[in-house]
Every structure is written in C-alpha cells, then in structure tokens.
Write a protein that holds these residues in place. Structure first.
Motif, PDB file in Angstrom:
ATOM      1  N   VAL A 295      -6.210  -3.729  -5.153  1.00 20.19           N
ATOM      2  CA  VAL A 295      -6.165  -2.476  -4.393  1.00 20.19           C
ATOM      3  C   VAL A 295      -5.514  -1.425  -5.279  1.00 20.19           C
ATOM      4  CG1 VAL A 295      -5.354  -1.317  -2.300  1.00 20.19           C
ATOM      5  CG2 VAL A 295      -5.970  -3.755  -2.211  1.00 20.19           C
TER       6      VAL A 295
ATOM      7  N   TYR B 296       0.835  -1.209   0.000  1.00 21.22           N
ATOM      8  CA  TYR B 296       0.000   0.000   0.000  1.00 21.22           C
ATOM      9  C   TYR B 296       0.866   1.253   0.000  1.00 21.22           C
ATOM     10  CZ  TYR B 296      -2.962   3.678   1.959  1.00 21.22           C
ATOM     11  OH  TYR B 296      -3.609   4.877   2.181  1.00 21.22           O
TER      12      TYR B 296
ATOM     13  N   LEU C 188      -8.301  -1.054   5.393  1.00 18.66           N
ATOM     14  CA  LEU C 188      -7.915  -1.844   4.230  1.00 18.66           C
ATOM     15  C   LEU C 188      -8.070  -3.349   4.461  1.00 18.66           C
ATOM     16  CD1 LEU C 188      -6.834  -2.023   1.402  1.00 18.66           C
ATOM     17  CD2 LEU C 188      -4.519  -1.644   2.280  1.00 18.66           C
TER      18      LEU C 188
ATOM     19  N   VAL D 113     -10.939  -0.946  -3.356  1.00 14.65           N
ATOM     20  CA  VAL D 113     -10.653  -2.345  -3.016  1.00 14.65           C
ATOM     21  C   VAL D 113     -11.679  -3.190  -3.766  1.00 14.65           C
ATOM     22  CG1 VAL D 113     -10.448  -4.037  -1.153  1.00 14.65           C
ATOM     23  CG2 VAL D 113      -9.784  -1.656  -0.757  1.00 14.65           C
TER      24      VAL D 113
ATOM     25  N   ALA E 111      -6.398   3.664   4.945  1.00 12.14           N
ATOM     26  CA  ALA E 111      -5.430   2.648   5.348  1.00 12.14           C
ATOM     27  C   ALA E 111      -5.915   1.827   6.527  1.00 12.14           C
ATOM     28  CB  ALA E 111      -4.102   3.320   5.681  1.00 12.14           C
TER      29      ALA E 111
END
Length: 377
Positions: free
Chosen positions: A197, A122, A162, A133, A159
């Motif tokens: 992602v 990420y 996620l 996502v 974040a």
C-alpha cells in the motif's frame, strides 16, 4: 516461512523482521532479504526506498497476514489441495480449480485486529492520501519467475475501500493465469501473497524502462505515455519509444507514438480521457527528462547488479520509481541482415523466433501454441 531477517533501515537503524509473526511492516523497514515476508514487489520497493531512490512511502500487509487469515477461516488446507491438484490438471480443470479457490478466499473474514493495524499504518505512512494497492506474491519478480501483471493491483484507492482491495489482491493469487503459470512450472508449494500500500502518485506522465536493449546492449529503452502507467503496461496506447545511449544518456533513436487516451487520478477514482490528435502525437519527455529517467534506472541496475525492468512516473517535475524487477530473459541474439517485413512494439525485453500467429481478439487465445510468436493490434 523464513527465519528472521536483519538489515539496516533508511534511518540507519537495524530492523529484525520475523516472517512468521509480522502482519504489517513499513515499506522503509524491508529489503531484499524479506521476499518471504513481503513478496518480490514489496522487497524491491523497500530496498530501493531504504537506499534513497525516489519511491513513494507506504507499508506492506505481509504474506504472514494472508496465511493467518486463511488459517483462521479454516481453508488453508483446502487451498493447498487445490494447488496440488492444479499441477496435474487439464486446462479446463485448471479454470474450475482457480474459480473454486478464489471463491474460498473471497469468503474469508478479515479479523478486527488486522483491520485496526492496517488503518493505523495507513494514517502513519499515507497521511490520508489516496493509495495504490498492489499485489506482491512471494514468488514474484525473481530472476527465475515473473508473475508481473498476473496478480491484481489497484490505483486511486480511498480509505473506505482499502480492506476490500487488499482482499481482492489475495483473491487474485488464484487467478486463471497465475494458477496456469504455476502449474506449467510445476510449482506445488503453498502460494502466498503480500500487499503493498503506497501513497498514490498522481502521474501526468509515466511508463516503463528496460535498462538493457536486447538488440543493442549499449542502449536502454524507455517507453512513455500521458497519465497513469496502466495505459503503457496494458498496451492501451502506442507509447513514445526512446532508445538511449547507456554511457552518455543521449537519445539515439526516438519514435513518437499515437497516445490517444490517458488515465488520470481524481477524488472519485481514476478517469479515462480521450486525447485530441494534437495531444496524442505530442512528445511525452524532453531530452533532459529522458536523461534523468535513464540515470536513475542505471543506478538501480548497478545496485542490483543486473538489468532491470522499471516502472516510473512523473508528478509535475518530481520523478518516482514505482517498480523494478530483474529482466528474466535476455538472450544473446545477434540481429540478422534481413530487412523485416513488419515492425511493431515488443511487450518485453525478450528475443525469440518462430512461426507467427496473428490474433484479432483475446478470445482467440487458445489458438496460440508453444513456439509461436504472437502478433496483434
């Protein structure tokens, strides 16, 4: 799982990916040969990114990672038994099987090493931006099957969310529609899923494009609305519809839709907005923007060698392609001479005939039977 695949990456190097061992992969390092590892969506996006099409950067949590997680949590064989049972189950039993499978996946713990690898990917590929996502099943978006819209996808994910959203995508592999679709087609192999992602595109305009119009193969069709593309894909608004000449990219037919809502990205997640009447009836794309979308779409069609169903987005003046899949059915149907008694918007590039079934609500869905044509608001 498949044997290792080898292909040229966007930087001219060679990537060798072993579907049995790779838990994550950079999107730019995967391509069409890696469906078993990254699913149909991941393979298509990686192929386009590596070829130079304007696809947002990102990475994939592979199908191998999903299999490893369910195996480590000692539920792989039980999930396989659910799949076998679904193939011969009644509709009511299918719902019970799907619910039990979802609960089993939901209880799986994600190992620390996978969390650490996802976090590292990420930071490398998404740079702290909010992300999309997106589920990418290994049987998805092929010429034989299309699970489009059945597995979960999420936009504007931070974040801290996620890992939870990745698990949600895994769980959606056993959604009611997915389980029923697999059972209907007699698919009893172990279902697997990857998760894409990608850096979020803050779309101010977006939509879909079919590079072949089933009613006139000399045209392509673009549908467009304001904000994120979910309002078009879900049917939440009536989009603009542009029918475009494939040779000249000129607009041959234009229909302005009533787009009274949009979804926009914010730091706190997606926000639904209501648009006033003047904005709702405003045209989404200029002729030049239509020509640009059409040109990229036809380049993608030429790359894959078949008509494509493409999702696109504009962020300001920058065009992005966020999905492409083959059009699974394009029947050779000649339009008749009879004047239609009703016109509406199709949900895909498919032609069919049959008795009409008018439904007022999704809860009436069981009234729809094979061979009928659904008409709804």
């Amino acid at each position: 799982m498949s044997t290792p695949s080898t292909h040229t990456t966007s930087d001219g190097g060679t990537a060798v990916l072993d579907a049995a061992t790779v838990p994550t992969a950079a999107l730019r390092d995967v391509g069409s040969d890696d469906v078993a590892l990254v699913g149909g969506k991941g393979a298509n996006l990686g192929e386009m990114l590596g070829t130079g099409f304007p696809v947002p950067d990102g990475f994939v949590v592979t199908a191998a990672a999903f299999v490893d997680v369910v195996a480590a949590n000692a539920c792989r064989e039980e999930l396989a038994e659910f799949t076998r049972a679904a193939a011969v189950a009644s509709p009511g039993e299918l719902e019970e099987i799907a619910a039990a499978a979802r609960a089993l996946v939901r209880e799986c713990e994600v190992p620390d090493d996978l969390v650490a690898e996802v976090t590292s990917r990420y930071a490398e590929h998404c740079g702290g931006r909010r992300v999309a996502v997106r589920s990418s099943a290994t049987a998805e978006d092929t010429a034989e099957t299309s699970f489009a819209g059945m597995n979960e996808s999420f936009t504007n994910v931070g974040a801290d969310e996620l890992i939870d959203r990745i698990v949600d995508c895994w769980v959606s592999l056993y959604g009611d529609r997915v389980v029923a679709y697999r059972a209907e087609r007699g698919l009893t192999d172990e279902p697997q899923i990857a998760v894409v992602v990608q850096s979020m595109v803050d779309s101010d305009r977006s939509g879909v494009m079919f590079t072949a119009d089933p009613s006139d193969r000399d045209r392509l069709v673009i549908e467009a609305a304001f904000g994120l593309g979910e309002v078009v894909v879900s049917g939440a608004v009536e989009p603009d519809t542009y029918r475009v000449d494939r040779e000249t990219a000129s607009v041959r037919e234009l229909r302005i839709g009533h787009k009274d809502a949009r979804i926009v990205s914010t730091d706190r997640g997606d926000r639904h907005e209501t648009l006033d009447e003047a904005h709702a009836w405003r045209r989404v794309l200029s002729d030049d923007e239509i020509a640009r979308v059409a040109s990229v779409g036809l380049d993608i069609e030429r790359h894959y060698g078949s008509p494509q169903d493409i999702e696109w987005s504009y962020e300001g003046e920058e065009l992005f392609i966020v999905q492409s899949r083959p059009i699974t059915t394009l029947d050779d149907v000649e339009p008749g001479d009879d004047e239609p008694i009703l016109r509406g918007l199709g949900v895909g590039a498919r032609s069919a005939s049959g008795p009409v079934r008018v439904l007022d609500s999704p809860k009436d869905g069981r009234r729809l039977v094979d061979g009928e044509v659904l008409v709804a608001t």
